[in-house]
Design a protein around this motif. Structure first.
Motif, PDB file in Angstrom:
ATOM      1  N   VAL A 130       0.830  -1.364  -0.136  1.00 20.52           N
ATOM      2  CA  VAL A 130      -0.151  -0.090  -0.026  1.00 20.52           C
ATOM      3  C   VAL A 130       1.048   1.309  -0.054  1.00 20.52           C
ATOM      4  N   LEU A 131       0.587   2.017  -0.942  1.00 15.46           N
ATOM      5  CA  LEU A 131       1.329   3.320  -1.022  1.00 15.46           C
ATOM      6  C   LEU A 131       0.634   4.379  -0.410  1.00 15.46           C
ATOM      7  N   THR A 132       1.288   5.373   0.537  1.00 11.61           N
ATOM      8  CA  THR A 132       0.790   6.427   1.234  1.00 11.61           C
ATOM      9  C   THR A 132       1.387   7.777   0.905  1.00 11.61           C
ATOM     10  N   GLU A 133       1.087   8.917   1.589  1.00  7.98           N
ATOM     11  CA  GLU A 133       1.729  10.005   1.307  1.00  7.98           C
ATOM     12  C   GLU A 133       3.054   9.998   1.582  1.00  7.98           C
ATOM     13  N   THR A 134       3.533   9.397   1.965  1.00  7.52           N
ATOM     14  CA  THR A 134       5.168   9.535   2.335  1.00  7.52           C
ATOM     15  C   THR A 134       5.626   8.734   0.970  1.00  7.52           C
ATOM     16  N   ASP A 135       4.959   8.061   0.218  1.00  7.83           N
ATOM     17  CA  ASP A 135       5.565   7.649  -1.222  1.00  7.83           C
ATOM     18  C   ASP A 135       5.320   8.543  -2.388  1.00  7.83           C
ATOM     19  N   VAL A 136       4.609   9.562  -2.279  1.00 10.20           N
ATOM     20  CA  VAL A 136       4.146  10.672  -3.130  1.00 10.20           C
ATOM     21  C   VAL A 136       5.365  10.791  -4.147  1.00 10.20           C
ATOM     22  N   PRO A 137       6.690  11.152  -3.665  1.00  9.82           N
ATOM     23  CA  PRO A 137       7.664  11.694  -4.414  1.00  9.82           C
ATOM     24  C   PRO A 137       7.881  10.621  -5.262  1.00  9.82           C
ATOM     25  N   GLU A 138       8.053   9.241  -4.862  1.00 12.64           N
ATOM     26  CA  GLU A 138       8.497   8.212  -5.750  1.00 12.64           C
ATOM     27  C   GLU A 138       7.335   8.017  -6.724  1.00 12.64           C
ATOM     28  N   MET A 139       6.189   8.062  -6.164  1.00 10.69           N
ATOM     29  CA  MET A 139       4.915   8.017  -7.158  1.00 10.69           C
ATOM     30  C   MET A 139       5.104   9.025  -8.190  1.00 10.69           C
ATOM     31  N   GLY A 163      -1.441  14.001  -9.544  1.00  6.69           N
ATOM     32  CA  GLY A 163      -0.995  15.196  -8.721  1.00  6.69           C
ATOM     33  C   GLY A 163      -0.560  14.864  -7.165  1.00  6.69           C
ATOM     34  N   LYS A 164       0.174  15.679  -6.613  1.00  5.01           N
ATOM     35  CA  LYS A 164       0.564  15.527  -5.226  1.00  5.01           C
ATOM     36  C   LYS A 164      -0.259  14.942  -4.075  1.00  5.01           C
ATOM     37  N   ARG A 165      -1.674  15.180  -4.453  1.00  2.04           N
ATOM     38  CA  ARG A 165      -2.747  14.471  -3.531  1.00  2.04           C
ATOM     39  C   ARG A 165      -3.759  13.471  -4.035  1.00  2.04           C
ATOM     40  N   THR A 166      -3.195  13.107  -5.413  1.00  3.05           N
ATOM     41  CA  THR A 166      -4.081  12.121  -5.813  1.00  3.05           C
ATOM     42  C   THR A 166      -4.177  11.043  -5.144  1.00  3.05           C
ATOM     43  N   LEU A 177      10.401   1.585  -6.397  1.00 12.13           N
ATOM     44  CA  LEU A 177       8.936   1.505  -7.016  1.00 12.13           C
ATOM     45  C   LEU A 177       9.092   1.452  -8.475  1.00 12.13           C
ATOM     46  N   VAL A 178       8.522   0.486  -9.038  1.00 12.79           N
ATOM     47  CA  VAL A 178       8.600  -0.029 -10.467  1.00 12.79           C
ATOM     48  C   VAL A 178       7.335  -0.129 -11.094  1.00 12.79           C
ATOM     49  N   ALA A 179       6.194  -0.358 -10.437  1.00  9.55           N
ATOM     50  CA  ALA A 179       4.643  -0.441 -11.084  1.00  9.55           C
ATOM     51  C   ALA A 179       3.864   0.036  -9.892  1.00  9.55           C
ATOM     52  N   MET A 180       2.816   0.699 -10.289  1.00  8.58           N
ATOM     53  CA  MET A 180       1.584   0.945  -9.375  1.00  8.58           C
ATOM     54  C   MET A 180       0.243   0.942 -10.134  1.00  8.58           C
ATOM     55  N   ALA A 181      -0.835   1.206  -9.238  1.00  8.42           N
ATOM     56  CA  ALA A 181      -2.084   1.317  -9.606  1.00  8.42           C
ATOM     57  C   ALA A 181      -2.868   1.746  -8.435  1.00  8.42           C
ATOM     58  N   GLY A 182      -4.151   2.277  -8.971  1.00  6.27           N
ATOM     59  CA  GLY A 182      -4.753   2.814  -7.773  1.00  6.27           C
ATOM     60  C   GLY A 182      -6.224   3.184  -8.028  1.00  6.27           C
ATOM     61  N   GLU A 183      -6.977   3.644  -7.036  1.00  7.78           N
ATOM     62  CA  GLU A 183      -8.350   3.965  -7.167  1.00  7.78           C
ATOM     63  C   GLU A 183      -8.271   5.575  -7.301  1.00  7.78           C
ATOM     64  N   ARG A 184      -9.220   5.914  -8.412  1.00  8.08           N
ATOM     65  CA  ARG A 184      -9.373   7.345  -8.554  1.00  8.08           C
ATOM     66  C   ARG A 184     -10.836   7.949  -8.211  1.00  8.08           C
ATOM     67  N   PHE A 185     -11.861   7.825  -9.301  1.00 10.71           N
ATOM     68  CA  PHE A 185     -12.936   8.361  -9.303  1.00 10.71           C
ATOM     69  C   PHE A 185     -13.901   7.443  -8.608  1.00 10.71           C
ATOM     70  N   ARG A 186     -14.728   7.933  -7.466  1.00  7.90           N
ATOM     71  CA  ARG A 186     -15.721   7.063  -6.683  1.00  7.90           C
ATOM     72  C   ARG A 186     -16.747   7.662  -6.772  1.00  7.90           C
ATOM     73  N   LEU A 187     -18.033   6.782  -7.352  1.00  7.64           N
ATOM     74  CA  LEU A 187     -18.983   7.073  -7.546  1.00  7.64           C
ATOM     75  C   LEU A 187     -20.047   6.002  -6.751  1.00  7.64           C
ATOM     76  N   PRO A 188     -21.281   6.324  -6.529  1.00 11.83           N
ATOM     77  CA  PRO A 188     -22.018   5.255  -5.680  1.00 11.83           C
ATOM     78  C   PRO A 188     -22.107   4.074  -6.360  1.00 11.83           C
ATOM     79  N   GLY A 189     -21.596   2.720  -6.054  1.00 10.09           N
ATOM     80  CA  GLY A 189     -21.414   1.913  -6.440  1.00 10.09           C
ATOM     81  C   GLY A 189     -20.304   1.261  -7.442  1.00 10.09           C
ATOM     82  N   TRP A 190     -19.570   2.400  -7.806  1.00 14.58           N
ATOM     83  CA  TRP A 190     -18.529   2.225  -8.657  1.00 14.58           C
ATOM     84  C   TRP A 190     -16.955   2.922  -8.342  1.00 14.58           C
TER      85      TRP A 190
END
Length: 219
Positions: A95-104, A117-120, A135-148
Motif C-alpha cells: 500500500v502506497l501512502t503520502e510518504t511515497d508520493v515523491p516516488e510515485m 498530482g501531489k494529493r491524488t 518503486l517500479v509499478a503502481m495502480a490505484g483508485e481514483r473516481f468514486r461514484l455510488p456503486g463504482w
C-alpha cells in the motif's frame, strides 16, 4: 452515472475534494485536474464552470462546449466496466501512502499514465510493486461514484515492462474495490488497442466510447 463519472464523484462520494458552483465542479487542483458539469449539453453548467476555472479538462461520451470556450485538445477513449470480473490480491503489492508520493510522481514522469498530482493518492487505495527497494509499478483508485470505483494510474517503469506487473496490480486494485462493495471500471485511450485487449482478458468490457477534452475560456 458512468457516463458522467467526474460529476457523479464530485457531487457524491468525493465531494470533500470538490470546488463547486451550481451545476459545475472541479477537483482541488493539487488532487486532480478534472472538471465536470451536470449536463455537458447545458450552457448553464458551462457558465457555472467559468466561475471555477479558465481551463477545463473533462470526460464524457459527448462534449461540445458552448460559445466562449475554445477546444485545446480532444482525445477519443473508451470506458470499460468490470460487471462480472473477480479481482486477485497480489502478495507482492504494498500500500502506497503520502510518504511515497515523491516516488510515485517520479514513476509517473517515466511511465506517463496520465494526470497525477501531489494529493491524488488521497482519492483511494494505491498499490505498488518494488524491485530492490525501487518503486517500479503502481495502480490505484481514483473516481468514486455510488456503486463504482475507478482503477487508475496503472503504470510500469519502462525498464520493467513485459513482466505483467500492470495486470497484477490492476487485478489487486479490483479485488480491493470488490471487497468494499463496489464494481471496478477504468478509462483508456481508444488507440491503445494493446491495453484494451489486456483489460478485456482481465474481465473488463467496453461500456461506451468517451472523449477526453480540454477547453480554454476565451477572454
Amino acid at each position: 452515472m458512468l457516463e458522467n463519472p467526474v460529476w457523479a464523484a464530485l457531487s457524491g462520494p468525493q465531494a470533500c475534494f470538490a470546488e463547486a458552483s451550481g451545476d459545475a465542479a472541479r477537483f482541488l487542483t493539487d488532487v486532480a485536474p478534472w472538471c465536470a458539469v451536470a449536463d455537458p449539453a447545458d450552457p448553464a453548467g458551462w457558465a457555472d464552470l467559468a466561475q471555477l476555472t479558465e481551463y477545463a479538462l473533462l470526460t464524457a461520451p459527448e462534449i461540445e462546449a458552448p460559445p466562449g470556450w475554445e477546444a485545446v485538445a480532444r482525445t477519443p477513449g473508451v470506458q470499460m466496466a468490470g460487471h462480472t470480473m473477480t479481482g486477485v490480491p497480489d502478495p507482492d503489492a504494498v500500500v502506497l501512502t503520502e510518504t511515497d508520493v515523491p516516488e510515485m510522481l517520479e514513476l509517473v514522469s517515466r511511465a506517463k499514465p496520465g494526470p497525477f498530482g501531489k494529493r491524488t493518492v488521497e482519492l483511494g487505495r494505491y498499490l505498488g510493486i518494488r524491485h530492490e527497494g525501487k518503486l517500479v509499478a503502481m495502480a490505484g483508485e481514483r473516481f468514486r461514484l455510488p456503486g463504482w470505483t475507478e482503477v487508475s494510474a496503472v503504470c510500469t517503469d519502462p525498464e520493467f515492462r513485459g513482466q505483467g506487473l500492470g495486470a497484477r496490480l490492476t487485478m489487486a486494485v479490483a479485488a480491493g474495490i470488490l471487497e468494499h462493495g463496489d464494481l471496478p471500471f477504468l478509462h483508456v485511450t481508444a488507440d491503445n488497442a494493446a491495453a484494451i485487449r489486456l483489460y478485456e482478458r482481465l474481465g473488463f468490457q467496453v461500456s461506451h466510447p468517451v472523449v477526453f477534452a480540454a477547453y480554454r475560456l476565451l477572454p
